[in-house]
Design a protein around this motif. Structure first.
Motif, PDB file in Angstrom:
ATOM      1  N   ASN A   1       0.808  -1.212   0.000  1.00 14.32           N
ATOM      2  CA  ASN A   1       0.000   0.000   0.000  1.00 14.32           C
ATOM      3  C   ASN A   1       0.847   1.269   0.000  1.00 14.32           C
ATOM      4  OD1 ASN A   1      -2.889  -0.664   0.118  1.00 14.32           O
ATOM      5  ND2 ASN A   1      -2.278  -1.821   1.931  1.00 14.32           N
ATOM      6  N   ILE A   2       0.481   2.177  -0.865  1.00 16.29           N
ATOM      7  CA  ILE A   2       1.027   3.521  -0.769  1.00 16.29           C
ATOM      8  C   ILE A   2       0.266   4.212   0.345  1.00 16.29           C
ATOM      9  CG2 ILE A   2       1.362   5.718  -1.939  1.00 16.29           C
ATOM     10  CD1 ILE A   2       1.377   4.174  -4.583  1.00 16.29           C
ATOM     11  N   THR A   3       0.962   4.588   1.407  1.00 13.60           N
ATOM     12  CA  THR A   3       0.269   5.132   2.581  1.00 13.60           C
ATOM     13  C   THR A   3       0.350   6.655   2.650  1.00 13.60           C
ATOM     14  OG1 THR A   3       2.265   4.822   3.907  1.00 13.60           O
ATOM     15  CG2 THR A   3       0.636   3.065   3.947  1.00 13.60           C
ATOM     16  N   MET A   4       1.352   7.205   1.977  1.00 10.66           N
ATOM     17  CA  MET A   4       1.405   8.672   1.930  1.00 10.66           C
ATOM     18  C   MET A   4       2.229   9.100   0.727  1.00 10.66           C
ATOM     19  SD  MET A   4       3.986   9.496   5.115  1.00 10.66           S
ATOM     20  CE  MET A   4       3.037   8.656   6.358  1.00 10.66           C
ATOM     21  N   ALA A   5       2.018  10.361   0.318  1.00  8.36           N
ATOM     22  CA  ALA A   5       2.724  10.868  -0.850  1.00  8.36           C
ATOM     23  C   ALA A   5       3.283  12.249  -0.534  1.00  8.36           C
ATOM     24  CB  ALA A   5       1.787  10.933  -2.051  1.00  8.36           C
ATOM     25  N   PHE A   6       4.277  12.648  -1.347  1.00  6.68           N
ATOM     26  CA  PHE A   6       4.925  13.945  -1.134  1.00  6.68           C
ATOM     27  C   PHE A   6       5.099  14.660  -2.467  1.00  6.68           C
ATOM     28  CE2 PHE A   6       6.206  11.203   2.308  1.00  6.68           C
ATOM     29  CZ  PHE A   6       6.074  12.011   3.430  1.00  6.68           C
ATOM     30  N   ASP A   7       5.015  15.996  -2.398  1.00  3.30           N
ATOM     31  CA  ASP A   7       5.260  16.791  -3.595  1.00  3.30           C
ATOM     32  C   ASP A   7       5.751  18.169  -3.158  1.00  3.30           C
ATOM     33  OD1 ASP A   7       3.974  16.353  -6.766  1.00  3.30           O
ATOM     34  OD2 ASP A   7       4.959  18.239  -6.187  1.00  3.30           O
ATOM     35  N   THR A   8       6.479  18.821  -4.052  1.00  7.17           N
ATOM     36  CA  THR A   8       6.973  20.155  -3.709  1.00  7.17           C
ATOM     37  C   THR A   8       5.977  21.233  -4.092  1.00  7.17           C
ATOM     38  OG1 THR A   8       8.140  20.162  -5.817  1.00  7.17           O
ATOM     39  CG2 THR A   8       9.415  19.561  -3.866  1.00  7.17           C
ATOM     40  N   ASP A   9       5.068  20.910  -5.002  1.00  5.57           N
ATOM     41  CA  ASP A   9       4.088  21.896  -5.460  1.00  5.57           C
ATOM     42  C   ASP A   9       2.959  22.036  -4.422  1.00  5.57           C
ATOM     43  OD1 ASP A   9       2.257  23.445  -6.685  1.00  5.57           O
ATOM     44  OD2 ASP A   9       1.987  22.177  -8.449  1.00  5.57           O
ATOM     45  N   PRO A  10       2.794  23.219  -3.843  1.00  2.48           N
ATOM     46  CA  PRO A  10       1.745  23.403  -2.823  1.00  2.48           C
ATOM     47  C   PRO A  10       0.352  23.089  -3.363  1.00  2.48           C
ATOM     48  CG  PRO A  10       3.246  25.283  -2.863  1.00  2.48           C
ATOM     49  CD  PRO A  10       3.575  24.451  -4.068  1.00  2.48           C
ATOM     50  N   ALA A  11       0.151  23.272  -4.661  1.00  2.48           N
ATOM     51  CA  ALA A  11      -1.168  23.032  -5.241  1.00  2.48           C
ATOM     52  C   ALA A  11      -1.542  21.559  -5.204  1.00  2.48           C
ATOM     53  CB  ALA A  11      -1.193  23.543  -6.687  1.00  2.48           C
ATOM     54  N   LYS A  12      -0.547  20.696  -5.058  1.00  7.26           N
ATOM     55  CA  LYS A  12      -0.809  19.255  -5.087  1.00  7.26           C
ATOM     56  C   LYS A  12      -1.189  18.706  -3.710  1.00  7.26           C
ATOM     57  CE  LYS A  12       0.339  18.600  -9.422  1.00  7.26           C
ATOM     58  NZ  LYS A  12       1.738  18.307  -9.741  1.00  7.26           N
ATOM     59  N   LEU A  13      -0.921  19.480  -2.655  1.00  6.54           N
ATOM     60  CA  LEU A  13      -1.136  18.970  -1.302  1.00  6.54           C
ATOM     61  C   LEU A  13      -2.617  18.734  -1.043  1.00  6.54           C
ATOM     62  CD1 LEU A  13       1.428  21.191   0.655  1.00  6.54           C
ATOM     63  CD2 LEU A  13       1.777  19.186  -0.815  1.00  6.54           C
TER      64      LEU A  13
ATOM     65  N   ALA B   1       9.026  18.986   1.927  1.00  3.88           N
ATOM     66  CA  ALA B   1       9.899  19.537   2.967  1.00  3.88           C
ATOM     67  C   ALA B   1       9.662  18.870   4.315  1.00  3.88           C
ATOM     68  CB  ALA B   1       9.672  21.048   3.081  1.00  3.88           C
ATOM     69  N   THR B   2       8.467  18.301   4.501  1.00  4.36           N
ATOM     70  CA  THR B   2       8.134  17.678   5.787  1.00  4.36           C
ATOM     71  C   THR B   2       8.362  16.170   5.758  1.00  4.36           C
ATOM     72  OG1 THR B   2       5.824  17.304   5.174  1.00  4.36           O
ATOM     73  CG2 THR B   2       6.375  19.443   6.145  1.00  4.36           C
ATOM     74  N   LEU B   3       9.154  15.722   4.807  1.00  6.18           N
ATOM     75  CA  LEU B   3       9.386  14.279   4.636  1.00  6.18           C
ATOM     76  C   LEU B   3       9.802  13.608   5.941  1.00  6.18           C
ATOM     77  CD1 LEU B   3       9.802  11.860   2.601  1.00  6.18           C
ATOM     78  CD2 LEU B   3      12.185  12.580   2.497  1.00  6.18           C
ATOM     79  N   ALA B   4      10.873  14.104   6.524  1.00  8.84           N
ATOM     80  CA  ALA B   4      11.428  13.447   7.716  1.00  8.84           C
ATOM     81  C   ALA B   4      10.414  13.400   8.855  1.00  8.84           C
ATOM     82  CB  ALA B   4      12.694  14.170   8.163  1.00  8.84           C
ATOM     83  N   ALA B   5       9.586  14.431   8.960  1.00  9.82           N
ATOM     84  CA  ALA B   5       8.635  14.486  10.056  1.00  9.82           C
ATOM     85  C   ALA B   5       7.553  13.431   9.947  1.00  9.82           C
ATOM     86  CB  ALA B   5       7.995  15.882  10.101  1.00  9.82           C
ATOM     87  N   HIS B   6       7.213  13.017   8.717  1.00 17.32           N
ATOM     88  CA  HIS B   6       6.120  12.068   8.531  1.00 17.32           C
ATOM     89  C   HIS B   6       6.567  10.619   8.477  1.00 17.32           C
ATOM     90  CE1 HIS B   6       3.812  15.687   7.242  1.00 17.32           C
ATOM     91  NE2 HIS B   6       2.839  15.025   7.842  1.00 17.32           N
TER      92      HIS B   6
ATOM     93  N   HIS C   1      18.773  11.555  -2.363  1.00 19.63           N
ATOM     94  CA  HIS C   1      19.649  11.889  -1.238  1.00 19.63           C
ATOM     95  C   HIS C   1      18.824  12.106   0.027  1.00 19.63           C
ATOM     96  CE1 HIS C   1      23.539  12.982   0.303  1.00 19.63           C
ATOM     97  NE2 HIS C   1      23.016  14.049   0.884  1.00 19.63           N
ATOM     98  N   ALA C   2      17.735  12.841  -0.116  1.00 19.07           N
ATOM     99  CA  ALA C   2      16.879  13.108   1.045  1.00 19.07           C
ATOM    100  C   ALA C   2      16.238  11.823   1.564  1.00 19.07           C
ATOM    101  CB  ALA C   2      15.794  14.120   0.666  1.00 19.07           C
ATOM    102  N   LEU C   3      15.823  10.963   0.659  1.00 17.04           N
ATOM    103  CA  LEU C   3      15.195   9.711   1.073  1.00 17.04           C
ATOM    104  C   LEU C   3      16.180   8.848   1.853  1.00 17.04           C
ATOM    105  CD1 LEU C   3      13.180   8.782  -2.150  1.00 17.04           C
ATOM    106  CD2 LEU C   3      12.264   9.540   0.039  1.00 17.04           C
ATOM    107  N   GLU C   4      17.398   8.764   1.359  1.00 17.36           N
ATOM    108  CA  GLU C   4      18.396   7.956   2.048  1.00 17.36           C
ATOM    109  C   GLU C   4      18.654   8.500   3.450  1.00 17.36           C
ATOM    110  OE1 GLU C   4      21.651   8.041  -0.690  1.00 17.36           O
ATOM    111  OE2 GLU C   4      21.125   6.086  -1.537  1.00 17.36           O
ATOM    112  N   ALA C   5      18.702   9.813   3.541  1.00 14.94           N
ATOM    113  CA  ALA C   5      18.916  10.420   4.853  1.00 14.94           C
ATOM    114  C   ALA C   5      17.768  10.092   5.796  1.00 14.94           C
ATOM    115  CB  ALA C   5      19.059  11.937   4.711  1.00 14.94           C
ATOM    116  N   ALA C   6      16.574   9.858   5.227  1.00 11.87           N
ATOM    117  CA  ALA C   6      15.405   9.578   6.059  1.00 11.87           C
ATOM    118  C   ALA C   6      15.224   8.086   6.317  1.00 11.87           C
ATOM    119  CB  ALA C   6      14.151  10.143   5.397  1.00 11.87           C
ATOM    120  N   GLY C   7      16.158   7.260   5.837  1.00 14.22           N
ATOM    121  CA  GLY C   7      16.109   5.839   6.175  1.00 14.22           C
ATOM    122  C   GLY C   7      15.529   4.934   5.108  1.00 14.22           C
ATOM    123  N   ILE C   8      15.176   5.465   3.954  1.00 16.49           N
ATOM    124  CA  ILE C   8      14.652   4.642   2.859  1.00 16.49           C
ATOM    125  C   ILE C   8      15.806   3.859   2.218  1.00 16.49           C
ATOM    126  CG2 ILE C   8      13.534   4.684   0.600  1.00 16.49           C
ATOM    127  CD1 ILE C   8      11.633   5.427   2.758  1.00 16.49           C
TER     128      ILE C   8
END
Lengths: 216, 216
Positions: free
Chosen positions: B112-124, B136-141, B163-170
């Motif tokens: 299951n895809i449980t959450m998604a991320f995007d940089t475009d505010p219109a997509k949130l 930007a809130t990747l690590a927090a979620h 790079h960001a994903l690896e830093a977050a443990g992916i």
DNA sequence: AAATGTTTGTTTGCCCGTTCACAAACAGCG
DNA sequence: CGCTGTTTGTGAACGGGCAAACAAACATTT
């Protein structure tokens, strides 16, 4: 310059698009010549493999110098038949099919989905500038020049769809439905099964803890 | 029954999901036993290869009898870690990303895809029942249990995202962007490049006129 | 023009995966 | 229980692709 097409290994064929994209980018950046070991860093393929691949199309480079970027772009462009304006049809205008139409291989201006088909009357019309026809009218809309199709249909209906496509003269098929299917001998089918890809990715990731891997 | 996981060949790993799907279907159809040559007709893989693959997980079958379908379903289910409720994150809510969210591996209720991320505010917001957060809130979620990501972002932004994903443990990534990228050694990346697939399909289809082929 | 350094194209050996073929093992049956 | 027919699991041969290494070819410099 270009060798007559003898037998090019399947592994090499799968790498040609990668090479083509890389040298295109180099050309856009104004780079005029490239060495195999430098290209290796860009595409993450060993330089020996690169040279062996390139040499199977003729002597494209010069010793002690490298490769002329223009030469490579031309050679791979010819090989991939770029600029032949391949007209592709899409069958199945669901979520995935719609995404493909919106995207429509924008990167490559000569690969175009020119029409789509679906059995659901509600789907007919125009999506992303591309007409969507009833699948029943398939044969009526196809011209003899069309021989490539992308399938984004449910697994259950795939065999019937492939049968109809073959009857209409299609001989190259890219499909996202996982159901293996028997096809006519002149037909080439490429399966892309997202669930399978994800599952085998998870398996290798779990298996090798501590050792990463790039899976192609 | 199940061998300790020694080394299973990559080629075999890629076939496990196919086998799993096939035997699941057989089970639903009420078939209780299957022979390798019969299974071969279903999945279009030579029976010798099937037996060799199966034997790398232990002695699953009985001579002169075949395989118990239940045994196979159990074995492959365990191997693929089905029922472990893999929580997957998606980065990039464009056309393709949206299609993936709508589809969401419906075939497999435990992926299951449980959450998604995007940089475009219109997509949130929420798409297909799945929350879309700012990248930007990747690590927090992210929770420590999440280690799998699907990327549907432009090639240009891919290196930074990885790079960001690896830093977050992916540590397991499935990406649709063709740009080859250097990653940490513990990260496993699987590339799916639709344009490349299509181009190499066209090349083989044009090359072998008169001889069809199924390309996996 | 010769000397030097660099890079290609190819040769060679190796490894992985597939296919063949058969002995061993089991089911089914009389 | 023994016999027959069938199917597995695997040892062995085969083939394709990959990595290393090197001779030949070219650019560059003096």
């Amino acid at each position: 310059m270009l060798k007559a097409r003898e037998q090019v290994s399947k592994a090499t064929i799968r790498r040609i698009p990668l090479y083509y994209r890389a040298v295109q980018q180099l050309q856009q950046q104004g780079v005029s010549r490239i060495r195999s070991d430098k290209l290796s860093e860009i595409v993450h393929i060993p330089s020996a493999t690169i040279r062996r691949d390139f040499s199977s199309f003729g002597e494209l480079g010069k010793s002690g110098y490298g490769y002329e970027v223009t030469t490579l772009v031309d050679a791979f462009g010819k090989l991939l038949d770029v600029h032949s304006k391949e007209a592709i049809i899409l069958v199945g205008v669901g979520g995935l099919g719609t995404a493909l139409m919106q995207n429509n291989f924008r990167r490559n201006p000569d690969l175009n989905i020119t029409m789509a088909f679906d059995t659901d009357p509600a789907k007919l019309g125009v999506v992303a500038g591309i007409p969507v026809y009833s699948f029943a009218t398939l044969a009526a809309h196809l011209t003899p020049a069309m021989h490539t199709a992308i399938l984004a249909v449910p697994s259950a209906s795939q065999p019937a769809v492939i049968h109809a496509l073959e009857a209409a003269g299609i001989d190259a098929i890219l499909t996202f439905a996982p159901k293996p299917v028997a096809c006519a001998p002149q037909t080439t089918i490429r399966y892309i099964d997202l669930t399978s890809e994800l599952q085998s990715l998870l398996f290798t990731a779990h298996q090798k803890v501590g050792h990463g891997a790039i899976v192609r």
